[in-house]
Write a protein that holds these residues in place. Sequence first.
Motif, PDB file in Angstrom:
ATOM      1  N   ASP A  98     -24.288  -5.249   9.385  1.00 35.95           N
ATOM      2  CA  ASP A  98     -23.337  -4.266   9.914  1.00 35.95           C
ATOM      3  C   ASP A  98     -24.044  -2.940  10.159  1.00 35.95           C
ATOM      4  O   ASP A  98     -25.262  -2.861  10.133  1.00 35.95           O
ATOM      5  N   ASN A  99     -23.276  -1.894  10.377  1.00 37.83           N
ATOM      6  CA  ASN A  99     -23.838  -0.607  10.748  1.00 37.83           C
ATOM      7  C   ASN A  99     -24.051   0.339   9.560  1.00 37.83           C
ATOM      8  O   ASN A  99     -24.229   1.534   9.746  1.00 37.83           O
ATOM      9  N   PHE A 100     -24.069  -0.172   8.339  1.00 40.22           N
ATOM     10  CA  PHE A 100     -24.202   0.673   7.154  1.00 40.22           C
ATOM     11  C   PHE A 100     -25.469   1.526   7.189  1.00 40.22           C
ATOM     12  O   PHE A 100     -25.432   2.735   6.971  1.00 40.22           O
ATOM     13  N   LYS A 101     -26.596   0.909   7.460  1.00 39.93           N
ATOM     14  CA  LYS A 101     -27.873   1.631   7.467  1.00 39.93           C
ATOM     15  C   LYS A 101     -27.844   2.766   8.485  1.00 39.93           C
ATOM     16  O   LYS A 101     -28.294   3.878   8.208  1.00 39.93           O
ATOM     17  N   PHE A 102     -27.299   2.504   9.657  1.00 35.82           N
ATOM     18  CA  PHE A 102     -27.251   3.516  10.707  1.00 35.82           C
ATOM     19  C   PHE A 102     -26.336   4.681  10.324  1.00 35.82           C
ATOM     20  O   PHE A 102     -26.659   5.835  10.586  1.00 35.82           O
ATOM     21  N   ILE A 103     -25.216   4.364   9.696  1.00 37.01           N
ATOM     22  CA  ILE A 103     -24.300   5.419   9.246  1.00 37.01           C
ATOM     23  C   ILE A 103     -24.969   6.291   8.192  1.00 37.01           C
ATOM     24  O   ILE A 103     -24.944   7.525   8.275  1.00 37.01           O
ATOM     25  N   LEU A 104     -25.570   5.654   7.197  1.00 36.47           N
ATOM     26  CA  LEU A 104     -26.202   6.414   6.113  1.00 36.47           C
ATOM     27  C   LEU A 104     -27.343   7.281   6.641  1.00 36.47           C
ATOM     28  O   LEU A 104     -27.466   8.452   6.264  1.00 36.47           O
ATOM     29  N   GLU A 105     -28.167   6.743   7.514  1.00 35.14           N
ATOM     30  CA  GLU A 105     -29.258   7.541   8.087  1.00 35.14           C
ATOM     31  C   GLU A 105     -28.716   8.729   8.866  1.00 35.14           C
ATOM     32  O   GLU A 105     -29.249   9.837   8.763  1.00 35.14           O
ATOM     33  N   LYS A 106     -27.665   8.515   9.634  1.00 34.60           N
ATOM     34  CA  LYS A 106     -27.060   9.598  10.411  1.00 34.60           C
ATOM     35  C   LYS A 106     -26.548  10.704   9.487  1.00 34.60           C
ATOM     36  O   LYS A 106     -26.760  11.893   9.742  1.00 34.60           O
ATOM     37  N   ILE A 107     -25.883  10.315   8.414  1.00 36.45           N
ATOM     38  CA  ILE A 107     -25.360  11.298   7.456  1.00 36.45           C
ATOM     39  C   ILE A 107     -26.507  12.091   6.839  1.00 36.45           C
ATOM     40  O   ILE A 107     -26.471  13.326   6.782  1.00 36.45           O
ATOM     41  N   LEU A 108     -27.536  11.396   6.353  1.00 42.15           N
ATOM     42  CA  LEU A 108     -28.639  12.064   5.669  1.00 42.15           C
ATOM     43  C   LEU A 108     -29.409  13.003   6.590  1.00 42.15           C
ATOM     44  O   LEU A 108     -29.816  14.092   6.187  1.00 42.15           O
ATOM     45  N   VAL A 109     -29.610  12.605   7.819  1.00 41.76           N
ATOM     46  CA  VAL A 109     -30.335  13.455   8.765  1.00 41.76           C
ATOM     47  C   VAL A 109     -29.537  14.722   9.073  1.00 41.76           C
ATOM     48  O   VAL A 109     -30.118  15.799   9.232  1.00 41.76           O
ATOM     49  N   ASN A 110     -28.231  14.625   9.106  1.00 40.76           N
ATOM     50  CA  ASN A 110     -27.399  15.760   9.499  1.00 40.76           C
ATOM     51  C   ASN A 110     -26.910  16.623   8.337  1.00 40.76           C
ATOM     52  O   ASN A 110     -26.162  17.568   8.562  1.00 40.76           O
ATOM     53  N   LEU A 111     -27.318  16.320   7.126  1.00 38.53           N
ATOM     54  CA  LEU A 111     -26.908  17.147   5.989  1.00 38.53           C
ATOM     55  C   LEU A 111     -27.524  18.535   6.099  1.00 38.53           C
ATOM     56  O   LEU A 111     -28.668  18.682   6.524  1.00 38.53           O
ATOM     57  N   ASP A 112     -26.771  19.539   5.688  1.00 42.12           N
ATOM     58  CA  ASP A 112     -27.308  20.895   5.698  1.00 42.12           C
ATOM     59  C   ASP A 112     -27.586  21.412   4.282  1.00 42.12           C
ATOM     60  O   ASP A 112     -27.683  22.610   4.058  1.00 42.12           O
ATOM     61  N   THR A 113     -27.695  20.493   3.335  1.00 40.53           N
ATOM     62  CA  THR A 113     -28.089  20.854   1.976  1.00 40.53           C
ATOM     63  C   THR A 113     -29.369  20.108   1.623  1.00 40.53           C
ATOM     64  O   THR A 113     -29.678  19.077   2.212  1.00 40.53           O
ATOM     65  N   LYS A 114     -30.044  20.636   0.635  1.00 39.75           N
ATOM     66  CA  LYS A 114     -31.294  20.034   0.192  1.00 39.75           C
ATOM     67  C   LYS A 114     -31.047  18.890  -0.796  1.00 39.75           C
ATOM     68  O   LYS A 114     -31.886  18.031  -0.991  1.00 39.75           O
ATOM     69  N   TYR A 115     -29.875  18.886  -1.418  1.00 35.10           N
ATOM     70  CA  TYR A 115     -29.569  17.945  -2.494  1.00 35.10           C
ATOM     71  C   TYR A 115     -28.392  17.072  -2.098  1.00 35.10           C
ATOM     72  O   TYR A 115     -27.455  17.517  -1.445  1.00 35.10           O
ATOM     73  N   VAL A 116     -28.467  15.799  -2.530  1.00 36.50           N
ATOM     74  CA  VAL A 116     -27.391  14.858  -2.233  1.00 36.50           C
ATOM     75  C   VAL A 116     -27.092  14.035  -3.483  1.00 36.50           C
ATOM     76  O   VAL A 116     -27.984  13.723  -4.266  1.00 36.50           O
ATOM     77  N   CYS A 117     -25.834  13.697  -3.638  1.00 36.17           N
ATOM     78  CA  CYS A 117     -25.385  12.883  -4.769  1.00 36.17           C
ATOM     79  C   CYS A 117     -24.656  11.668  -4.194  1.00 36.17           C
ATOM     80  O   CYS A 117     -23.741  11.823  -3.378  1.00 36.17           O
ATOM     81  N   PHE A 118     -25.056  10.476  -4.606  1.00 35.30           N
ATOM     82  CA  PHE A 118     -24.403   9.247  -4.170  1.00 35.30           C
ATOM     83  C   PHE A 118     -23.457   8.779  -5.267  1.00 35.30           C
ATOM     84  O   PHE A 118     -23.857   8.678  -6.430  1.00 35.30           O
ATOM     85  N   LEU A 119     -22.222   8.485  -4.900  1.00 33.04           N
ATOM     86  CA  LEU A 119     -21.222   8.018  -5.856  1.00 33.04           C
ATOM     87  C   LEU A 119     -20.544   6.769  -5.319  1.00 33.04           C
ATOM     88  O   LEU A 119     -20.509   6.540  -4.107  1.00 33.04           O
ATOM     89  N   THR A 120     -19.985   5.980  -6.231  1.00 32.89           N
ATOM     90  CA  THR A 120     -19.121   4.875  -5.843  1.00 32.89           C
ATOM     91  C   THR A 120     -17.693   5.238  -6.200  1.00 32.89           C
ATOM     92  O   THR A 120     -17.447   6.148  -6.989  1.00 32.89           O
ATOM     93  N   ASP A 121     -16.748   4.521  -5.637  1.00 29.47           N
ATOM     94  CA  ASP A 121     -15.336   4.876  -5.793  1.00 29.47           C
ATOM     95  C   ASP A 121     -14.791   4.677  -7.202  1.00 29.47           C
ATOM     96  O   ASP A 121     -13.684   5.114  -7.498  1.00 29.47           O
ATOM     97  N   ASP A 122     -15.537   4.057  -8.093  1.00 31.67           N
ATOM     98  CA  ASP A 122     -15.020   3.814  -9.446  1.00 31.67           C
ATOM     99  C   ASP A 122     -15.524   4.845 -10.456  1.00 31.67           C
ATOM    100  O   ASP A 122     -15.418   4.640 -11.659  1.00 31.67           O
ATOM    101  N   GLN A 123     -16.027   5.950  -9.968  1.00 31.43           N
ATOM    102  CA  GLN A 123     -16.478   7.016 -10.856  1.00 31.43           C
ATOM    103  C   GLN A 123     -15.444   8.134 -10.892  1.00 31.43           C
ATOM    104  O   GLN A 123     -14.553   8.197 -10.056  1.00 31.43           O
ATOM    105  N   ILE A 124     -15.615   9.041 -11.855  1.00 33.91           N
ATOM    106  CA  ILE A 124     -14.726  10.190 -11.977  1.00 33.91           C
ATOM    107  C   ILE A 124     -15.482  11.326 -12.657  1.00 33.91           C
ATOM    108  O   ILE A 124     -16.349  11.079 -13.507  1.00 33.91           O
TER     109      ILE A 124
END
Length: 146
Positions: A98-124
Amino acid sequence: MKKVSIVIFTYKRALQLDNLLNSILCNFKNVKLPIKIIYQVSEDHKISYEYLKLKYKNDIEFYERKKNVNFFKLVKLIINPLNLYFYIRFSLLRNYFDNFKFILEKILVNLDTKYVCFLTDDQIIYKKTEISDIVFDLIDQDPKKF
């Protein structure tokens, strides 16, 4: 205060995602809006995600995973010999590509912060959280440690 972009992965769990989003917006001071969500749904859950899109329309960007991938993107991906090997060797990749890799790459390239946090929906995030600049400085000194 330095900001952190957040990318959330979710699959058919809109209620858990809603709880996570509420906890982030209430308790995480370093969050950089909009929060990015990569989701995949079945028809049974589609309306729940549509509700969340309306509820958080100012704070969230949603990206849906889909099976139909552009043929030219697939060719570009499998030009790499290692990718081609995995594509041929593991039939599961061909069936669920599917297009998961392309979506994630697009998001990461367009971020305007230096730091990123990856979470799954079962966290709080259950209590007030702020990452100090000292932690960011430590990460900057030697990113491979973290």
